[in-house]
Enzyme design. Sequence first.
Site, PDB file in Angstrom:
ATOM      1  N   ASP A 162     -51.617  -6.203   8.395  1.00 15.35           N
ATOM      2  CA  ASP A 162     -51.260  -7.379   7.603  1.00 15.35           C
ATOM      3  C   ASP A 162     -50.368  -8.305   8.427  1.00 15.35           C
ATOM      4  O   ASP A 162     -50.006  -7.973   9.561  1.00 15.35           O
ATOM      5  CB  ASP A 162     -50.574  -6.970   6.290  1.00 15.35           C
ATOM      6  N   ASN A 210     -42.677  -2.177  -4.564  1.00 15.93           N
ATOM      7  CA  ASN A 210     -43.503  -2.401  -5.764  1.00 15.93           C
ATOM      8  C   ASN A 210     -44.834  -1.660  -5.670  1.00 15.93           C
ATOM      9  O   ASN A 210     -45.723  -1.864  -6.494  1.00 15.93           O
ATOM     10  CB  ASN A 210     -43.757  -3.902  -5.959  1.00 15.93           C
ATOM     11  N   HIS A 248     -46.953  -1.855  -3.039  1.00 18.35           N
ATOM     12  CA  HIS A 248     -47.995  -2.495  -2.235  1.00 18.35           C
ATOM     13  C   HIS A 248     -48.297  -1.690  -0.978  1.00 18.35           C
ATOM     14  O   HIS A 248     -47.449  -0.961  -0.453  1.00 18.35           O
ATOM     15  CB  HIS A 248     -47.684  -3.965  -1.925  1.00 18.35           C
ATOM     16  N   GLU A 281     -50.961  -6.661  -3.039  1.00 20.39           N
ATOM     17  CA  GLU A 281     -49.875  -6.691  -4.006  1.00 20.39           C
ATOM     18  C   GLU A 281     -50.318  -6.133  -5.359  1.00 20.39           C
ATOM     19  O   GLU A 281     -51.499  -5.805  -5.568  1.00 20.39           O
ATOM     20  CB  GLU A 281     -49.373  -8.137  -4.175  1.00 20.39           C
TER      21      GLU A 281
END
Length: 243
Positions: free
Chosen positions: A67, A137, A139, A144
């Site tokens: 990423d 969170n 991810h 996401e």
Amino acid sequence: MDIRIFPNHEAMTAAAADAVAGVITRKPDALICLAAGHTPVDLMKRLVVHAREGKFPKDRFRFISLDEWVGLGPKDSGSCIHDVGKYFLDDMGLERGARMFFFDGLAKDMQAQIDGAKAFLAAHGPIDVIVLGIGMNGHIGFNEVGSAFDSDVRVLPLDETSKTVGAKYFDTPRTLESGITIGMRQILEAKKAFLLASSAKKADIVRQALKDPPTERVPASVLQKHPAATAFLDAGAAAKLNG
Ligand code: GLP
């Protein structure tokens, strides 16, 4: 999903690095994909030592980045392209060449970046081993919360959590609005998927990802559907698995 728990980050990292090195030893032209972020840094450093000691061949494996922060480039400490270079490729004496694909977060044409990653994967994929961290969170990469389990390589807006937590990577304040990422589809298609997590601050999200039913609300839970996924956890990150 195989869950391996280690007493500390160092032992966890050592085992994961051995597993990655093993993949490359068995297949010297393996395609590997490594997350940036803090958790895999020691794994990268260990792989450099292994390569120097000749424990795996370093001259043929292929690399694709997981990423990137849109807007950041190779000169930005904290970007994937910078950190993978600093902790992994540079110390092995490897140039970023044709056998590697990095997302260019500075590119004007992000669709060309998506197309480039897909073309690289079509030529050299699927990924033989993908090493993932986990965001606070849940991810993985920049997939996401809410990412479909069949989502593809794409650009997407970052969650507020990722923007806030992401500040830890940078010396100066950055505008973090979107990211480009390998999709859930490519993660599921990888022959092996390793999830690395360290420290008690990850314990809640690790439990949700590994023990609760898979849900797109917790992207890392997709790994429960992966045929060859292994979680490498230190004691802190594993602390709530039985709670
Ligand atoms: C970052 C990256 C992920 C990384 C995750 C966890 O924002 N997009 O690829 O794995 O968050 O990072 P860390 O290991 O620093 O906790």
